[in-house]
Design an enzyme around this catalytic site. Structure first.
Site, mmCIF file in Angstrom:
data_model
loop_
_atom_site.group_PDB
_atom_site.id
_atom_site.type_symbol
_atom_site.label_atom_id
_atom_site.label_comp_id
_atom_site.label_asym_id
_atom_site.label_seq_id
_atom_site.Cartn_x
_atom_site.Cartn_y
_atom_site.Cartn_z
ATOM 1 N N HIS A 1 32.679 21.628 -28.699
ATOM 2 C CA HIS A 1 33.899 22.432 -28.696
ATOM 3 C C HIS A 1 33.790 23.451 -27.565
ATOM 4 O O HIS A 1 32.744 24.096 -27.409
ATOM 5 C CB HIS A 1 34.026 23.228 -29.999
ATOM 6 C CG HIS A 1 34.203 22.415 -31.241
ATOM 7 N ND1 HIS A 1 35.413 22.302 -31.891
ATOM 8 C CD2 HIS A 1 33.322 21.701 -31.969
ATOM 9 C CE1 HIS A 1 35.268 21.562 -32.981
ATOM 10 N NE2 HIS A 1 34.009 21.180 -33.058
ATOM 11 N N ASN B 1 28.798 21.428 -33.771
ATOM 12 C CA ASN B 1 28.498 21.347 -35.201
ATOM 13 C C ASN B 1 27.707 20.070 -35.462
ATOM 14 O O ASN B 1 28.039 19.008 -34.928
ATOM 15 C CB ASN B 1 29.801 21.329 -36.008
ATOM 16 C CG ASN B 1 30.564 22.637 -35.876
ATOM 17 O OD1 ASN B 1 29.975 23.716 -35.854
ATOM 18 N ND2 ASN B 1 31.881 22.547 -35.765
ATOM 19 N N GLU C 1 32.558 17.299 -38.928
ATOM 20 C CA GLU C 1 33.512 16.419 -39.608
ATOM 21 C C GLU C 1 33.587 15.044 -38.956
ATOM 22 O O GLU C 1 33.829 14.045 -39.628
ATOM 23 C CB GLU C 1 34.909 17.054 -39.592
ATOM 24 C CG GLU C 1 35.000 18.290 -40.473
ATOM 25 C CD GLU C 1 36.316 19.032 -40.302
ATOM 26 O OE1 GLU C 1 37.188 18.536 -39.564
ATOM 27 O OE2 GLU C 1 36.441 20.104 -40.904
ATOM 28 N N VAL C 2 33.449 15.003 -37.651
ATOM 29 C CA VAL C 2 33.602 13.739 -36.924
ATOM 30 C C VAL C 2 32.234 13.320 -36.376
ATOM 31 O O VAL C 2 31.626 14.050 -35.588
ATOM 32 C CB VAL C 2 34.619 13.867 -35.771
ATOM 33 C CG1 VAL C 2 34.781 12.536 -35.047
ATOM 34 C CG2 VAL C 2 35.964 14.370 -36.289
ATOM 35 N N ASP D 1 41.822 20.020 -28.923
ATOM 36 C CA ASP D 1 41.640 19.897 -30.368
ATOM 37 C C ASP D 1 43.017 19.900 -31.045
ATOM 38 O O ASP D 1 43.906 20.673 -30.683
ATOM 39 C CB ASP D 1 40.792 21.058 -30.895
ATOM 40 C CG ASP D 1 40.269 20.799 -32.298
ATOM 41 O OD1 ASP D 1 39.053 20.632 -32.452
ATOM 42 O OD2 ASP D 1 41.095 20.762 -33.251
ATOM 43 N N ILE D 2 43.179 19.046 -32.031
ATOM 44 C CA ILE D 2 44.473 18.906 -32.700
ATOM 45 C C ILE D 2 44.826 20.150 -33.527
ATOM 46 O O ILE D 2 46.003 20.387 -33.815
ATOM 47 C CB ILE D 2 44.456 17.630 -33.582
ATOM 48 C CG1 ILE D 2 45.861 17.094 -33.807
ATOM 49 C CG2 ILE D 2 43.746 17.860 -34.897
ATOM 50 C CD1 ILE D 2 45.892 15.678 -34.348
ATOM 51 N N HIS E 1 30.391 15.883 -30.139
ATOM 52 C CA HIS E 1 31.431 16.577 -29.379
ATOM 53 C C HIS E 1 31.054 18.025 -29.215
ATOM 54 O O HIS E 1 30.486 18.638 -30.123
ATOM 55 C CB HIS E 1 32.802 16.458 -30.068
ATOM 56 C CG HIS E 1 32.805 16.806 -31.516
ATOM 57 N ND1 HIS E 1 32.329 15.940 -32.477
ATOM 58 C CD2 HIS E 1 33.206 17.918 -32.177
ATOM 59 C CE1 HIS E 1 32.450 16.507 -33.671
ATOM 60 N NE2 HIS E 1 32.972 17.724 -33.518
HETATM 61 P P1 5GP Z 1 33.723 19.149 -36.191
HETATM 62 O O1 5GP Z 1 33.903 19.887 -37.471
HETATM 63 O O2 5GP Z 1 33.331 17.714 -36.408
HETATM 64 O O3 5GP Z 1 32.818 19.873 -35.228
HETATM 65 O O4 5GP Z 1 35.128 19.197 -35.472
HETATM 66 C C1 5GP Z 1 36.037 18.153 -35.427
HETATM 67 C C2 5GP Z 1 37.237 18.667 -34.701
HETATM 68 O O5 5GP Z 1 38.059 17.578 -34.375
HETATM 69 C C3 5GP Z 1 38.094 19.647 -35.497
HETATM 70 O O6 5GP Z 1 38.189 20.884 -34.787
HETATM 71 C C4 5GP Z 1 39.447 18.939 -35.637
HETATM 72 O O7 5GP Z 1 40.548 19.809 -35.526
HETATM 73 C C5 5GP Z 1 39.397 17.938 -34.502
HETATM 74 N N1 5GP Z 1 40.134 16.697 -34.742
HETATM 75 C C6 5GP Z 1 40.087 15.924 -35.865
HETATM 76 N N2 5GP Z 1 40.858 14.840 -35.728
HETATM 77 C C7 5GP Z 1 41.410 14.920 -34.492
HETATM 78 C C8 5GP Z 1 42.291 14.067 -33.762
HETATM 79 O O8 5GP Z 1 42.748 13.013 -34.233
HETATM 80 N N3 5GP Z 1 42.642 14.475 -32.512
HETATM 81 C C9 5GP Z 1 42.156 15.631 -31.965
HETATM 82 N N4 5GP Z 1 42.571 15.927 -30.725
HETATM 83 N N5 5GP Z 1 41.313 16.451 -32.611
HETATM 84 C C10 5GP Z 1 40.939 16.091 -33.862
#
Ligand code: 5GP
Length: 121
Positions: free
Chosen positions: A108, A93, A101-102, A35-36, A106
């Site tokens: 985590h 999530n 968010e994405v 994760d970034i 995925h």
């Molecule tokens: P969500 O809230 O969708 O479950 O989590 C999305 C996750 O993706 C977040 O923890 C965020 O830090 C990670 N993330 C967003 N953009 C990028 C990216 O470009 N590269 C990587 N490695 N992680 C990302």
């Protein structure tokens, strides 16, 4: 809820190689990368290679092989990252209330320390 897969979401771009990632594991079913913005000493995202928006989309529409492959990969990654003895948290999530968010499914994987309360109050 989101209902059409967005081919331009950030994880789709990572899968296509358009955006780099810090890869920790890959096979025919999944890609896993750091994760970034890590929230624990180990914070890995595991994504299926197929186009699934969410865990429910994946569960309802992926093939049995893809679902098995995904979770076998989670097992391999947990082993490779030495997370099996001390444990880890996995989070998917989903949608608005889940804070997703994405819009590419995925999981985590968080470990390397005690992760703390399951949800914030
Ligand atoms: P969500 O809230 O969708 O479950 O989590 C999305 C996750 O993706 C977040 O923890 C965020 O830090 C990670 N993330 C967003 N953009 C990028 C990216 O470009 N590269 C990587 N490695 N992680 C990302």
């Amino acid at each position: 809820m989101m209902n059409a897969y967005d081919d331009n979401n950030i994880f789709a771009k990572i899968l296509k190689g358009e955006i780099p990632c810090d890869k920790v594991y890959e096979d025919e079913y999944v890609l896993a990368f750091k994760d970034i913005a890590p929230q624990a000493p180990v914070h890995i995202l595991v994504i299926p290679k197929g186009k699934y928006i969410s865990i429910t989309d994946f569960g309802a529409n992926a093939s049995p092989e893809a679902i098995k492959g995904f979770f076998e990969a989670v097992d391999k990654i947990a082993g490779e990252q030495n997370l099996k003895n001390e444990g880890f948290r996995s989070i998917a999530n989903t949608g608005l209330n889940g804070g997703q968010e994405v819009p590419h499914f995925h999981l985590h994987i968080l470990g390397g320390k005690k992760i703390g309360p399951m949800v914030s109050k």
